[in-house]
Design an enzyme around this catalytic site. Sequence first.
Site, PDB file in Angstrom:
ATOM      1  N   GLY A  68       0.816  -1.213   0.000  1.00 44.18           N
ATOM      2  CA  GLY A  68       0.000   0.000   0.000  1.00 44.18           C
ATOM      3  C   GLY A  68       0.851   1.265   0.000  1.00 44.18           C
ATOM      4  CG  ASN A 148      -5.373   4.057   8.662  1.00 44.03           C
ATOM      5  OD1 ASN A 148      -5.737   5.023   7.995  1.00 44.03           O
ATOM      6  ND2 ASN A 148      -4.343   4.112   9.461  1.00 44.03           N
ATOM      7  CD  GLN A 176      -7.412  -0.529   7.086  1.00 44.98           C
ATOM      8  OE1 GLN A 176      -8.231  -1.384   7.420  1.00 44.98           O
ATOM      9  NE2 GLN A 176      -6.162  -0.570   7.502  1.00 44.98           N
ATOM     10  CB  SER A 196      -1.964  -3.228   1.273  1.00 42.10           C
ATOM     11  OG  SER A 196      -1.049  -4.008   2.008  1.00 42.10           O
ATOM     12  CG  HIS A 198       0.046  -6.470   5.160  1.00 47.11           C
ATOM     13  ND1 HIS A 198      -0.138  -6.089   6.464  1.00 47.11           N
ATOM     14  CD2 HIS A 198       0.449  -5.362   4.496  1.00 47.11           C
ATOM     15  CE1 HIS A 198       0.162  -4.801   6.584  1.00 47.11           C
ATOM     16  NE2 HIS A 198       0.523  -4.339   5.402  1.00 47.11           N
ATOM     17  CB  CYS A 322       1.935   4.103  11.139  1.00 46.48           C
ATOM     18  SG  CYS A 322       1.101   3.078   9.969  1.00 46.48           S
TER      19      CYS A 322
HETATM   20  C1  LIG Z   1      -1.842  -0.454   5.892  1.00 45.70           C
HETATM   21  C2  LIG Z   1      -2.192   0.727   5.084  1.00 45.70           C
HETATM   22  C3  LIG Z   1      -1.312   1.239   4.118  1.00 45.70           C
HETATM   23  C4  LIG Z   1       0.071   0.691   3.912  1.00 45.70           C
HETATM   24  O1  LIG Z   1       0.082  -0.564   3.325  1.00 45.70           O
HETATM   25  P1  LIG Z   1       1.431  -1.443   3.384  1.00 45.70           P
HETATM   26  O2  LIG Z   1       1.141  -2.594   2.493  1.00 45.70           O
HETATM   27  O3  LIG Z   1       1.610  -1.833   4.822  1.00 45.70           O
HETATM   28  O4  LIG Z   1       2.539  -0.584   2.883  1.00 45.70           O
HETATM   29  C5  LIG Z   1      -1.724   2.309   3.375  1.00 45.70           C
HETATM   30  N1  LIG Z   1      -2.928   2.867   3.558  1.00 45.70           N
HETATM   31  C6  LIG Z   1      -3.800   2.408   4.468  1.00 45.70           C
HETATM   32  C7  LIG Z   1      -5.126   3.053   4.610  1.00 45.70           C
HETATM   33  C8  LIG Z   1      -3.459   1.334   5.270  1.00 45.70           C
HETATM   34  O5  LIG Z   1      -4.316   0.903   6.194  1.00 45.70           O
END
Ligand SMILES: *Cc1c(COP(=O)(O)O)cnc(C)c1O
Length: 402
Positions: A68, A148, A176, A196, A198, A322
């Site tokens: 992401g 998020n 999300q 993303s 994961h 984060c």
């Molecule tokens: C987790 C997240 C990201 C980052 O994604 P990664 O794959 O961990 O780099 C970006 N935007 C939102 C809204 C997220 O929840």
Amino acid sequence: MYLDNSATTQVSKEVFEEMKPYFMEEFGNPSTLYKYGRESKKALDLARQRVADALNAKPEEIIFTSGGSESDNMALKGIAFKYLNQGKHIITTEIEHPAIKDTLKFLEGFDFKVTYLPVYENGIIKVEDLEEAITDDTILITIMHGNNEIGTIQPIEEIGKIAREKGIIFHTDAVQTFGKIEVDVEKLNVDLLSLSSHKINGPKGVGAIYIKKGVRLIPLIHGGGQEKGIRSGTENVPGIVGFGKACELAANQLEEHQEKLSSIRDELIDKVLSTIPEAHVNGDMENRLPNLVNFRFKAIEGESLILLLDAKDYQASTGSACSSNKLEASPVLTALGLDPVDVHGSLRISLAPESDKFDVDEFVDTVAQSVSRLREMSPLWNQDLDYDGVMCKKHGDDCRMC
Ligand SMILES: *Cc1c(COP(=O)(O)O)cnc(C)c1O
């Protein structure tokens, strides 16, 4: 009980099984011409088709990335540097993920001007504010789909319509929402969209960006020309295969999961609000993700609550992963206009489809006990304690809490 699925999710068994052959047997480089390479290329094509199908996009509109964050960086820097001769104004919101916010800060260093739209108490922008913010210099609008931290959903379809009418490129971070609610790039009127793996029971370190046919951008990573030259570097084949499978599973079970998750979420909200005094839900009650709720408890520290819950084997968070190891107030909750004291007492619960095994009553009892324990020690809650003086009026000289 793991209740932090907005931070990351467990790789599902089906996804893991699908990935396995691509570590040892099928290790070929997809750019090579012999059989090993062709097998890997075929696996990439299938994954791309699965991601595209889940979004109602075409496979050639999907570019695989490392996740992401990279997709967000690619969209923003890629468009900003492509169109800087046409304008240097970008519009966003006050509650974007750091992958957007910090990228925009970086662009401000290159003389781009950024407008941060307010989100008000419900955590949602007003479309009128967006319309007012647009100027002849605006080249990009980037507004996240689902937040998020508080789970609120922005009116992406409407925003997209306005962007189209004005001829401005529109990006959304759908990390999300994807797999939780319908994400259809045609209905949403978006030009670019970040995903993303994961967050949807796929492996970490892989994701994708949807780039609508005809939209051009400057690549972040130059090299061998993979991914149509937009994202060079030998592809993460096992990761991409796993991500593709996760997309297929998420799309097939979308409605079933949505129903299940929102019913647990609603039960959780009802129980918390009816058993814990001075408890509130952060963000809009209607326009929110089915799997996420963010509570606010007066006069406590969210971090302490997380530790008490962890001791009882519940993993939750105060906000985003984060920012949870920095002790500063959450910018998202601050943007809701909350009292700075209230911003600290938050608890984010994010569910996964397997959360139906979790006993909501037992959990809410544990939260209630933990909250009242913390409040007993809180100077903000217990009005009997005199913190101006040295002595504690309630417990006397030997009070060890105060
Ligand atoms: C987790 C997240 C990201 C980052 O994604 P990664 O794959 O961990 O780099 C970006 N935007 C939102 C809204 C997220 O929840």
